[in-house]
Design a protein around this motif. Structure first.
Motif, PDB file in Angstrom:
ATOM      1  N   LEU A   6       0.835  -1.203   0.000  1.00  0.00           N
ATOM      2  CA  LEU A   6       0.000   0.000   0.000  1.00  0.00           C
ATOM      3  C   LEU A   6       0.875   1.259   0.000  1.00  0.00           C
ATOM      4  O   LEU A   6       0.576   2.231  -0.694  1.00  0.00           O
ATOM      5  N   LYS A  47       2.061   1.830  -3.474  1.00  0.00           N
ATOM      6  CA  LYS A  47       0.990   2.421  -4.291  1.00  0.00           C
ATOM      7  C   LYS A  47       0.897   3.920  -4.048  1.00  0.00           C
ATOM      8  O   LYS A  47       0.731   4.713  -4.975  1.00  0.00           O
ATOM      9  N   ALA A  48       0.975   4.311  -2.793  1.00  0.00           N
ATOM     10  CA  ALA A  48       0.872   5.728  -2.447  1.00  0.00           C
ATOM     11  C   ALA A  48       2.049   6.500  -3.026  1.00  0.00           C
ATOM     12  O   ALA A  48       1.872   7.568  -3.629  1.00  0.00           O
ATOM     13  N   GLU A  62       3.814   5.935  -5.573  1.00  0.00           N
ATOM     14  CA  GLU A  62       3.734   6.080  -7.021  1.00  0.00           C
ATOM     15  C   GLU A  62       2.925   7.333  -7.390  1.00  0.00           C
ATOM     16  O   GLU A  62       3.088   7.899  -8.460  1.00  0.00           O
ATOM     17  N   ILE A  63       2.037   7.723  -6.491  1.00  0.00           N
ATOM     18  CA  ILE A  63       1.132   8.835  -6.772  1.00  0.00           C
ATOM     19  C   ILE A  63       1.590  10.134  -6.125  1.00  0.00           C
ATOM     20  O   ILE A  63       1.459  11.211  -6.702  1.00  0.00           O
ATOM     21  N   ASN A  64       2.120  10.040  -4.913  1.00  0.00           N
ATOM     22  CA  ASN A  64       2.478  11.247  -4.186  1.00  0.00           C
ATOM     23  C   ASN A  64       3.604  10.893  -3.208  1.00  0.00           C
ATOM     24  O   ASN A  64       3.413  10.057  -2.333  1.00  0.00           O
ATOM     25  N   PRO A  92       2.412  12.168   0.733  1.00  0.00           N
ATOM     26  CA  PRO A  92       0.970  12.240   0.985  1.00  0.00           C
ATOM     27  C   PRO A  92       0.708  12.708   2.415  1.00  0.00           C
ATOM     28  O   PRO A  92       1.567  12.562   3.285  1.00  0.00           O
TER      29      PRO A  92
END
Lengths: 403, 403
Positions: free
Chosen positions: B50, B53-54, B56-58, B61
């Motif tokens: 998880l 996954k995070a 990869e986006i930010n 976060p």
């Protein structure tokens, strides 16, 4: 400020790149000066992966625990999408269905939304935050997690749009809207700019399958303006509303459904109530019946034909055979190789010419009609399964190419 | 009926087979006539997946959304474990931290449990259901999901054991309990049947790391009897409690910590309060200081040596160098190649012979002691990092082999 609800399906958020794309659409809507409430499904294959994990452990898990498991999928989506919006510097917050207070019935796996508490979401909207909400799920009175069943995220989006009086509820999907026929069968099928709720309902149940019926019914009930559009191409979609602006001179579209089977009970006694007995029995076993045709058979008896979903065929046959003595029929015939083709259009039945043109198209194509069934805004015919695609093309050409 | 809380870590539930194994342990406890409350961590690599996954986006976060994302991991575990118990025909229910009502502070990523509502869990226990609860998480006053930080699931388990007055809180892990030394260094290290909270705290902070300190502190505060045991081997673990039954004739164990570094400030002026200034400054930058040694240096000045975690070494050096003028020291020396070895035992300091035996062992092994530090139940020495394992073996042999 007006509120727009945007729903994105599983394939629209399946990986980091798609999530960034979705964040771009949301950002654009927000920066145009709208309040935005976003509803997300679980990422691509997440739900299937979770189901596989469950099956490895228990082939028949309780629906309550299945809901507990599956509801994590949407929670992952909203958190990741919020992170994408954060990286763009936009104010946002993700909320689960229980945080929102989406109250549902306690039917795990197929719950219905009862009401939505407005407090938390309204507080976030008042702060001008983009609110991301888990679709497909809710909580029951006991505080247990429920899921809404097929098409559940669409239903979540429409229910939220109704609760917060949104100006528009946009359903983003793989396709850019509703067409006059399936473009894979009719390459020159036309994109519909607008369609009524009723037309959409008939097209959906006839197999067009862009929006789930429950969400359209809910939209109709609360007069929520819907728009079906593509998350991958930036172009106008199809608006679904109570009344469409343009005067209808033709049908909305042609739909097909080949996942049906026909059952015929031959030689039923002429007892009053025999039809009721047959369909009551099937209904008690959760078998939905679609087209029904009753014809006079031999002396003192009649035949009843009807269609069921092909997945229910064997169950239906077994139940009817078991009750052959009570129902007093001679024998049963089944046919799985059939299909249904329908034309749909608001006010279609007030214009008899429409049905006649459909039959004319089939006659010209040399296709036999087995059964006919009509509603206020739909005419359906039952055909050999092998004739279905040809029938769709012939009917579509008759209505759209000859105008 | 007495209540037992059982906590299983991520590796204990990492796949279907391990989950079935865990369900077997739970079932056994339940069928012996106990009420059982189970706390689970996220499966094996779920949390890491998880986080990936995070990222990869930010890359940064918000902690709020990170908590929203990560808390799905434990929810998956409890649902799957419930399904495993269901397949064994046992009554059970999985609950998330928000369903239980585990109220925490609003510090996302490192929240503290404030209170636990008892209503829902008690209702389920009254129905004799096995209750499975997501570890590591809670909710704050706003209804947002929080996580408890490192060792959080242990803390959840102890807090639940305290709230529901459990007879015992079992922490299942990869190892079968606490040993007199790390068995990888001392092959004949002995398994401890019992240990006090304080001994456990000292052993944990000295690097033994079986239980997180916060959970032991909480257990001590609420007098929760703990037991550390293996989920893979069915044998007795180590009980952690206020007072151990057996009279102590020796230490509880030998611990080591090589993740420390030594800093020396040389030539500090003899101003009163200079030590306070140094450690206040470091504390304001969240740098924890462990052993401190103050020695008289040259005329009119002194030296202060202390240890910090090696990850804080560069920060500490930079902060102290920046403030060299205010603090009035001559120069700074650092040493990252050091290690700490400790003996731990209740009542150790009331028995002076213990410390002497430790020093004797080091003397016999020809190992130099750089610094010494003691607490009520611990004696620690600072050594060259290269001497640490040899020191552990020598000390362990002195206390355990010569008895």
């Amino acid at each position: 400020m007006s509120l727009i609800v945007q729903k994105f399906g599983g394939s629209s958020v399946r990986d980091a790149q798609r999530i960034r794309n979705v964040a771009g659409i949301i950002a654009e809507t927000y920066l145009e000066g709208n309040d935005v409430l976003v509803v997300l499904s679980a990422q691509g294959d997440t739900t299937d992966d979770l189901i596989a994990k469950a099956e490895e452990i228990n082939s028949h898990p309780s629906k309550r625990e299945m809901d507990m498991l599956l509801s994590t999928g949407e929670q992952i989506s909203v958190a990741l999408c919020a992170m994408a919006l954060e990286s763009m510097g936009l104010p946002c917050v993700s909320l689960t269905a229980w945080q929102v207070g989406i109250q549902t019935t306690a039917v795990h796996g197929d719950a219905r939304i009862k009401r939505i508490d407005s407090e938390r979401v309204q507080a976030e909207l008042d702060q001008h935050r983009i609110v991301l909400i888990t679709g497909f799920q809710g909580m029951d009175r006991a505080g247990d997690v429920t899921t809404l069943g097929r098409g559940g995220s669409d239903t979540s989006a429409v229910a939220l749009a109704a609760a917060f009086r949104a100006k528009l509820c946009q359903i983003y999907t793989d396709v850019d809207g509703v067409y006059t026929a399936d473009p894979r069968i009719v390459p020159n099928a036309r994109h519909l700019d607008e369609i009524t709720y009723d037309e959409m309902l008939e097209l959906a149940s006839q197999g067009a399958g862009v929006l789930h019926n429950r969400s359209v019914e809910l939209a109709k009930k609360f007069r929520v303006d819907l728009e079906v559009l593509s998350s991958l191409e930036r172009k106008p979609g199809t608006k679904v509303k109570e009344v469409t602006k343009v005067e209808k001179t033709t049908i909305a579209g042609v739909a097909k459904d080949t996942s049906i089977a026909r059952i015929a009970l031959i030689g039923l006694r002429h007892n009053p109530g025999v039809a009721f007995q047959v369909f009551d029995l099937l209904s008690k076993h959760n078998i939905n019946v679609d087209l029904i045709l009753q014809s006079i058979g031999r002396e003192d008896s009649k035949d009843i034909s009807f269609t069921v979903h092909e997945k229910d065929l064997e169950d239906a046959r077994a139940i009817l055979t078991e009750n052959q003595e009570v129902l007093c029929f001679d024998h049963i015939e089944v046919d799985g190789n059939i299909g249904k083709v329908s034309i749909v259009g608001a006010g279609l039945m007030t214009n008899c010419g429409m049905a006649a043109r459909m039959f004319e198209a089939l006659y010209e194509a040399g296709i036999n009609i087995q059964m006919i069934n009509t509603s206020e805004i739909r005419v359906s015919v039952l055909l050999d399964e092998g004739d279905v695609d040809r029938a769709v093309r012939a009917i579509h050409a008759k209505f759209f190419d000859e105008i």
